[in-house]
Design an enzyme around this catalytic site. Structure first.
Site, PDB file in Angstrom:
ATOM      1  N   ASN A 218      12.078  45.360  15.900  1.00 17.56           N
ATOM      2  CA  ASN A 218      13.471  45.107  15.496  1.00 17.56           C
ATOM      3  C   ASN A 218      14.101  46.423  15.084  1.00 17.56           C
ATOM      4  O   ASN A 218      13.457  47.460  15.098  1.00 17.56           O
ATOM      5  CB  ASN A 218      13.517  44.054  14.379  1.00 17.56           C
ATOM      6  N   ASP A 286       8.735  37.591  12.576  1.00 17.89           N
ATOM      7  CA  ASP A 286       8.328  36.223  12.236  1.00 17.89           C
ATOM      8  C   ASP A 286       7.199  35.732  13.135  1.00 17.89           C
ATOM      9  O   ASP A 286       6.403  34.903  12.730  1.00 17.89           O
ATOM     10  CB  ASP A 286       9.534  35.280  12.356  1.00 17.89           C
ATOM     11  N   LYS A 296      -2.781  46.390  30.300  1.00 13.41           N
ATOM     12  CA  LYS A 296      -1.360  46.363  30.608  1.00 13.41           C
ATOM     13  C   LYS A 296      -1.068  45.249  31.624  1.00 13.41           C
ATOM     14  O   LYS A 296      -1.757  45.135  32.644  1.00 13.41           O
ATOM     15  CB  LYS A 296      -0.934  47.719  31.186  1.00 13.41           C
ATOM     16  N   PRO A 313       2.025  35.708   9.112  1.00 15.98           N
ATOM     17  CA  PRO A 313       1.992  35.352   7.690  1.00 15.98           C
ATOM     18  C   PRO A 313       3.267  35.834   7.015  1.00 15.98           C
ATOM     19  O   PRO A 313       3.829  36.864   7.396  1.00 15.98           O
ATOM     20  CB  PRO A 313       0.784  36.133   7.162  1.00 15.98           C
ATOM     21  N   ASP A 314       3.751  35.079   6.042  1.00 18.72           N
ATOM     22  CA  ASP A 314       4.914  35.521   5.265  1.00 18.72           C
ATOM     23  C   ASP A 314       4.392  36.288   4.046  1.00 18.72           C
ATOM     24  O   ASP A 314       3.834  35.708   3.112  1.00 18.72           O
ATOM     25  CB  ASP A 314       5.759  34.313   4.841  1.00 18.72           C
ATOM     26  N   ILE A 315       4.557  37.600   4.105  1.00 16.72           N
ATOM     27  CA  ILE A 315       3.955  38.467   3.076  1.00 16.72           C
ATOM     28  C   ILE A 315       4.594  38.188   1.717  1.00 16.72           C
ATOM     29  O   ILE A 315       3.916  38.025   0.700  1.00 16.72           O
ATOM     30  CB  ILE A 315       4.129  39.958   3.482  1.00 16.72           C
ATOM     31  N   PHE A 333      14.211  40.633   0.421  1.00 17.84           N
ATOM     32  CA  PHE A 333      15.492  40.965   1.058  1.00 17.84           C
ATOM     33  C   PHE A 333      15.884  39.801   1.969  1.00 17.84           C
ATOM     34  O   PHE A 333      15.023  39.115   2.513  1.00 17.84           O
ATOM     35  CB  PHE A 333      15.377  42.249   1.882  1.00 17.84           C
ATOM     36  N   LYS A 347      16.361  31.169   0.405  1.00 18.38           N
ATOM     37  CA  LYS A 347      15.149  31.993   0.489  1.00 18.38           C
ATOM     38  C   LYS A 347      14.515  32.191  -0.893  1.00 18.38           C
ATOM     39  O   LYS A 347      13.301  32.168  -1.042  1.00 18.38           O
ATOM     40  CB  LYS A 347      15.546  33.346   1.089  1.00 18.38           C
ATOM     41  N   LYS A 351      10.810  30.927  -1.061  1.00 19.12           N
ATOM     42  CA  LYS A 351       9.736  31.926  -1.166  1.00 19.12           C
ATOM     43  C   LYS A 351       9.339  32.175  -2.619  1.00 19.12           C
ATOM     44  O   LYS A 351       8.516  33.040  -2.902  1.00 19.12           O
ATOM     45  CB  LYS A 351      10.174  33.231  -0.501  1.00 19.12           C
TER      46      LYS A 351
HETATM   47  O1  C5P Z   1      12.524  34.763   6.101  1.00 19.21           O
HETATM   48  P1  C5P Z   1      13.098  36.136   6.236  1.00 19.21           P
HETATM   49  O2  C5P Z   1      12.376  36.982   7.238  1.00 19.21           O
HETATM   50  O3  C5P Z   1      14.561  36.208   6.434  1.00 19.21           O
HETATM   51  O4  C5P Z   1      12.853  36.765   4.781  1.00 19.21           O
HETATM   52  C1  C5P Z   1      13.106  38.071   4.493  1.00 19.21           C
HETATM   53  C2  C5P Z   1      12.256  38.532   3.349  1.00 19.21           C
HETATM   54  O5  C5P Z   1      10.916  38.061   3.497  1.00 19.21           O
HETATM   55  C3  C5P Z   1      12.151  40.043   3.312  1.00 19.21           C
HETATM   56  O6  C5P Z   1      11.979  40.412   1.968  1.00 19.21           O
HETATM   57  C4  C5P Z   1      10.907  40.310   4.136  1.00 19.21           C
HETATM   58  O7  C5P Z   1      10.310  41.534   3.795  1.00 19.21           O
HETATM   59  C5  C5P Z   1      10.029  39.138   3.759  1.00 19.21           C
HETATM   60  N1  C5P Z   1       9.135  38.682   4.832  1.00 19.21           N
HETATM   61  C6  C5P Z   1       7.777  38.876   4.727  1.00 19.21           C
HETATM   62  N2  C5P Z   1       6.933  38.443   5.708  1.00 19.21           N
HETATM   63  C7  C5P Z   1       7.410  37.797   6.784  1.00 19.21           C
HETATM   64  C8  C5P Z   1       8.785  37.582   6.919  1.00 19.21           C
HETATM   65  C9  C5P Z   1       9.622  38.050   5.925  1.00 19.21           C
HETATM   66  O8  C5P Z   1       7.338  39.484   3.723  1.00 19.21           O
HETATM   67  N3  C5P Z   1       6.572  37.386   7.703  1.00 19.21           N
END
Ligand code: C5P
Length: 412
Positions: A218, A286, A296, A313-315, A333, A347, A351
């Site tokens: 991105n 995501d 390749k 994983p959502d960190i 963020f 969010k 979260k």
């Molecule tokens: O759900 P979204 O991606 O919009 O959320 C943004 C926030 O979640 C940011 O702080 C980003 O660093 C964190 N995030 C994360 N791991 C992910 C997706 C988002 O830590 N897989």
């Protein structure tokens, strides 16, 4: 902004632009600032101590080893006496000395000993400015937190044309006002409002491989996350930065771990815990490609490749959810292109973080990859919106917000 009561330590270097330093002294004093002038040996070839002293209304400091000057104010004391140190003109020589920490005359010693911000207005021949050595030195000083104003493009005293002309005194006044608008004291490591605190920050994009040569990414540049890391370190915190692939340098005074994928980022964060503050500034992908090729992928006549995605994983959520070792302050963020505040509130709840910094990243706003940001601080106690600011300034203000949180012992 009024400069009333502000003290500027003005180092005048040896270049033809030194005459503009005389006008700068007048402009600063007109605005209520006082000027402590320092003249280098080379500077004295261009302006006289008498004219500098007459305009500043105080005597000029010239010599590191002068008994009379050391008796009236020692060089360490002088380096701390002002609110800001300004170098006008900043010659290639002064820049090189400062970048390498040389201290063999009064000016370079003051630059090394000061605990205040330093602002430099470079002036030199275009080839000297563009020389790899000068550019390297300037980049090093920027990493060290030195501020620059100019140089401008234009005709030079030597007859050549290009970047290297010092900006005008009023531009320097504006840069001084900007520099003085936030805290100017640079604490020693272990001092400052975040001393004793450990902060983990994620920054930049993640790269999710499709095959060994292709990836999904991105537009995140990492500028905001890196700026927070730098500002937190300057506020005395122990900072661990977990950075995705970015084109900007590692901030000085920060431990930086480089990762590529979301899963590597999570592992690096887990390894760095525990911490007092976690800030998820990274634009984490995501999804990752579940069927990434070991080789390749080749074009084929039998149709397009099909990619299968798996959720990353959502960190941020996983750090928030920790029962043991959850940081006291978990900050996320929310980069959105619509319904910025509403999505951020969602969010915050989903979260389970303490604060969400929301911003509009619609392409026309130029936030992603740009140098400015307009943020809204969304917490349980409400929404606080800040104006459009440099990302560095956003970082400084966020660090002030975090410091206030720990001072109050409450939620930001
Ligand atoms: O759900 P979204 O991606 O919009 O959320 C943004 C926030 O979640 C940011 O702080 C980003 O660093 C964190 N995030 C994360 N791991 C992910 C997706 C988002 O830590 N897989």
């Amino acid at each position: 902004m009024s400069l009333t009561g502000k003290r500027v330590l003005l180092i005048i270097g040896g270049g033809i632009a030194a005459y503009k330093a005389l006008d700068l002294i007048r402009r600063l004093r007109e605005r209520g600032a006082s000027v402590l002038p320092v003249l280098t040996a080379a500077g004295k070839q261009f302006v006289t101590p008498l004219s500098v002293a007459s305009l500043a209304g105080v005597s000029v400091h010239e010599d590191l080893f002068s008994l009379t000057e050391e008796a009236s104010m020692g060089h360490i004391e002088l380096s701390r006496a002002a609110d800001l140190v300004v170098v006008v003109p900043a010659t290639a020589d002064l820049i090189a000395k400062a970048a390498n920490g040389l201290a063999n005359d009064l000016a370079s010693t003051l630059l090394l000993a000061t605990d205040k911000k330093v602002l430099m207005a470079p002036a030199m021949n275009v080839r000297m400015w563009l020389h790899a050595a000068t550019q390297r030195n300037v980049a090093q000083l920027e990493r060290d937190g030195v501020l620059f104003v100019g140089p401008a493009d234009g005709e030079m005293a030597c007859g050549e044309f290009g970047p290297g002309r010092m900006v005008e005194p009023l531009d320097i006044v504006a840069a001084i006002e900007k520099a003085l608008a936030s805290s100017t004291v640079i604490p020693l490591p272990g001092n400052g409002p975040l001393a004793g605190r450990k902060i983990i920050i994620t920054s930049g994009p993640t790269h999710e491989p499709i095959d060994p040569v292709r990836y999904i990414a991105n537009r995140s540049s990492g500028q905001q996350g890196h700026a927070i890391a730098k500002a937190a370190a300057r506020a005395g915190a122990r900072v661990v930065l977990v950075s995705g692939p970015v084109a900007i340098p590692d901030p000085s005074g920060v431990t930086t771990h480089h990762v590529e994928t979301a899963r590597e980022m999570l592992a690096a964060v887990e390894a760095a815990l525990p911490a007092d503050i976690f800030i998820g500034a990274a634009a984490v992908a995501d999804w990752r490609v579940e069927n990434a090729g070991a080789q390749k992928m080749k074009k084929s006549t039998s149709g397009m490749p099909s990619l299968q995605f798996a959720e990353n994983p959502d960190i941020l959520a996983s750090v928030s959810a920790k029962s043991k070792d959850r940081p006291a302050l978990v900050v996320g963020f929310a980069a959105e292109t619509e319904n910025v505040i509403a999505y951020a509130q969602d969010k915050l709840a989903r979260k389970k973080c303490d604060l969400i910094i929301a911003n509009d990243v619609s392409p026309e706003r130029g936030v992603m990859g740009g140098s400015k940001n307009e943020v809204h601080l969304v917490s349980k106690s409400g929404v606080e919106s800040w104006p459009l600011l440099d990302k560095d300034e956003v970082a400084r203000r966020l660090v002030d917000t975090f410091s206030a949180h720990f001072k109050k012992g409450g939620v930001a």
